[in-house]
Design an enzyme around this catalytic site. Structure first.
Site, PDB file in Angstrom:
ATOM      1  N   LYS A  95      40.699  38.615  35.888  1.00  0.00           N
ATOM      2  CA  LYS A  95      39.360  38.923  35.398  1.00  0.00           C
ATOM      3  C   LYS A  95      39.464  39.600  34.036  1.00  0.00           C
ATOM      4  O   LYS A  95      39.321  40.815  33.906  1.00  0.00           O
ATOM      5  CB  LYS A  95      38.614  39.804  36.406  1.00  0.00           C
ATOM      6  CG  LYS A  95      37.561  39.011  37.189  1.00  0.00           C
ATOM      7  CD  LYS A  95      36.837  39.835  38.193  1.00  0.00           C
ATOM      8  CE  LYS A  95      35.345  39.581  38.183  1.00  0.00           C
ATOM      9  NZ  LYS A  95      34.938  38.214  38.517  1.00  0.00           N
ATOM     10  N   GLU A 105      36.419  25.559  38.268  1.00  0.00           N
ATOM     11  CA  GLU A 105      35.308  26.394  38.734  1.00  0.00           C
ATOM     12  C   GLU A 105      34.231  26.437  37.659  1.00  0.00           C
ATOM     13  O   GLU A 105      34.270  25.670  36.706  1.00  0.00           O
ATOM     14  CB  GLU A 105      35.806  27.793  39.100  1.00  0.00           C
ATOM     15  CG  GLU A 105      36.499  28.536  37.977  1.00  0.00           C
ATOM     16  CD  GLU A 105      36.822  29.986  38.351  1.00  0.00           C
ATOM     17  OE1 GLU A 105      36.005  30.637  39.019  1.00  0.00           O
ATOM     18  OE2 GLU A 105      37.885  30.471  37.938  1.00  0.00           O
ATOM     19  N   ARG A 114      43.211  42.870  42.821  1.00  0.00           N
ATOM     20  CA  ARG A 114      42.979  41.926  41.730  1.00  0.00           C
ATOM     21  C   ARG A 114      42.971  42.639  40.379  1.00  0.00           C
ATOM     22  O   ARG A 114      43.457  42.118  39.378  1.00  0.00           O
ATOM     23  CB  ARG A 114      41.661  41.184  41.985  1.00  0.00           C
ATOM     24  CG  ARG A 114      41.516  39.910  41.194  1.00  0.00           C
ATOM     25  CD  ARG A 114      40.356  39.071  41.700  1.00  0.00           C
ATOM     26  NE  ARG A 114      39.081  39.761  41.582  1.00  0.00           N
ATOM     27  CZ  ARG A 114      37.926  39.280  42.069  1.00  0.00           C
ATOM     28  NH1 ARG A 114      37.893  38.117  42.706  1.00  0.00           N
ATOM     29  NH2 ARG A 114      36.813  39.956  41.920  1.00  0.00           N
TER      30      ARG A 114
HETATM   31  C1  LIG Z   1      34.481  37.295  39.399  1.00  0.00           C
HETATM   32  C2  LIG Z   1      34.645  35.829  39.313  1.00  0.00           C
HETATM   33  C3  LIG Z   1      34.403  34.973  40.404  1.00  0.00           C
HETATM   34  C4  LIG Z   1      33.842  35.453  41.713  1.00  0.00           C
HETATM   35  O1  LIG Z   1      34.703  36.321  42.385  1.00  0.00           O
HETATM   36  P1  LIG Z   1      34.153  37.253  43.564  1.00  0.00           P
HETATM   37  O2  LIG Z   1      35.339  38.094  43.901  1.00  0.00           O
HETATM   38  O3  LIG Z   1      33.758  36.372  44.682  1.00  0.00           O
HETATM   39  O4  LIG Z   1      33.014  38.026  43.011  1.00  0.00           O
HETATM   40  C5  LIG Z   1      34.649  33.613  40.243  1.00  0.00           C
HETATM   41  N1  LIG Z   1      35.087  33.116  39.070  1.00  0.00           N
HETATM   42  C6  LIG Z   1      35.318  33.885  37.994  1.00  0.00           C
HETATM   43  C7  LIG Z   1      35.794  33.272  36.737  1.00  0.00           C
HETATM   44  C8  LIG Z   1      35.104  35.276  38.081  1.00  0.00           C
HETATM   45  O5  LIG Z   1      35.331  36.026  37.006  1.00  0.00           O
END
Ligand SMILES: *Cc1c(COP(=O)(O)O)cnc(C)c1O
Length: 341
Positions: free
Chosen positions: A184, A220, A82
């Site tokens: 991210k 989300e 990622r």
């Molecule tokens: C990091 C993140 C998540 C959660 O991801 P994990 O890999 O399960 O920790 C969900 N939504 C957003 C916007 C994120 O930045």
């Protein structure tokens, strides 16, 4: 190794400076080997690319002790992948995935005494991040970058059990179609600060963002993916190109299907059908699952049958199974648990 003398069970989710961190620099088209250092300070040009145009991305993962005293991390290959996806989308150089995993393991090893003891509920949070470091004033990618990994012990996400939270449907958007919602990027969080501060002032724990184009579909929250459970115990997770692909959500989907024999659906979820679900939760590395008891949409309340006292029964099963796998009390799928020592 002797543990640091901390009140592990009462740590908050905050930064504590640990002993060592990893630093690598990208210059003249190549990454250097990187070092483990005690130096926690970053000294940058006043015009560094990250400061002017927010060219930065990050990851979040955790190390913890298992019942038999091993120190492990959970599916670091997915974080490495990622981080590569994030770097490419932001025109940053990729830090090679194998070196990413090794550097994460090295930093954890170098801070072994900071890994919370098994059973404390605390974990060692790991934050890999990268940023443009040389001066940039005309809008373009930086030529030099720094990749760092810091670790910090964090307390149990829920002290005294996971109480369901109340969230609101936001009037702001988190991510645009074809934008950067699926990576991210630090910028995704900068723009979410105003909506979350506002939501907190209004008494809500989180925002539910809808799709920016039609405002009819569930995306989300600011930092966690949704999971829903139907009345006949199917796991439904929203699908969209602007949702961040949570590793926790993908792991829960696998657990639902292969450990609990549940039906799973990864598909678009209309906001209109949310009222028909039996359970709702938010998932991410930090909390694993936060149960949602109530969603407020401009004064209209959706109250899930699971109530405001405890997790719903199916989400509880998912939570127990995934945390059991993480802690080594339930056998993990091949490759999920990466042993550091
Ligand atoms: C990091 C993140 C998540 C959660 O991801 P994990 O890999 O399960 O920790 C969900 N939504 C957003 C916007 C994120 O930045």
């Amino acid at each position: 190794m002797e543990k640091k003398n901390l009140d592990w069970a009462n740590l908050s989710f905050g930064y504590i400076k640990t002993d060592k961190r990893f630093v690598a620099n990208y210059k003249d088209g190549a990454w250097d080997e990187g070092v483990i250092t005690e130096d926690d300070k970053v000294v940058l040009s006043e015009c560094a690319g990250v400061l002017q145009y927010a060219q930065t991305c990050f990851e979040g993962m955790k190390a913890y002790e298992t019942k038999d005293g091993k120190v492990v991390i959970f599916r670091p290959d997915l974080n490495a992948q990622r981080m590569e996806d994030s770097a490419k989308r932001l025109e940053m150089p990729v830090f090679p995935q194998d070196k990413f995993i090794k550097a994460v393991a090295d930093v954890v090893k170098a801070n072994e005494s900071w890994v919370p003891p098994y059973g404390s509920g605390a974990t060692l949070y790991i934050r890999p991040y990268m940023f443009g470091s040389n001066p940039v004033i005309g809008v373009k990618p930086a030529d030099e970058y720094q990749f760092r990994i810091l670790v910090t012990p964090v307390g149990p996400y829920f002290k005294g059990g996971a109480k369901p939270i109340t969230i609101k449907v936001s009037d702001f958007d988190r991510a645009a179609p074809h934008g950067t919602g699926h990576i991210k990027a630090g910028l995704n969080y900068a723009m979410s600060l105003h909506p979350i501060v506002t939501a907190h002032e209004e008494g809500y724990a989180e925002n539910m963002y809808l799709d920016a184009a039609t405002r009819t579909k569930v995306e989300e929250t600011g930092g966690a993916n949704f999971i829903f459970i139907t009345k006949d115990a199917t796991l439904v997770t929203p699908k969209s190109d602007s949702i961040l692909p949570s590793i926790t959500r993908r792991s829960l989907t696998y657990v639902a299907e292969h450990y609990l024999g549940m039906k799973v659906e990864h598909r678009e979820v209309l906001f209109d059908e949310v009222k028909d679900f039996a359970e709702c939760g938010l998932c991410g590395t930090a909390a694993v699952i936060s149960p949602v008891g109530k969603i407020v949409d401009h004064g209209k309340e959706i109250c899930f049958p699971s109530g405001m006292e405890k997790m719903g029964p199916t989400i509880q099963k998912l939570y127990d199974t995934l945390t059991g796998i993480q802690q080594g009390t339930i056998e993990a799928p091949e490759g999920w648990i990466y042993e550091i020592k």
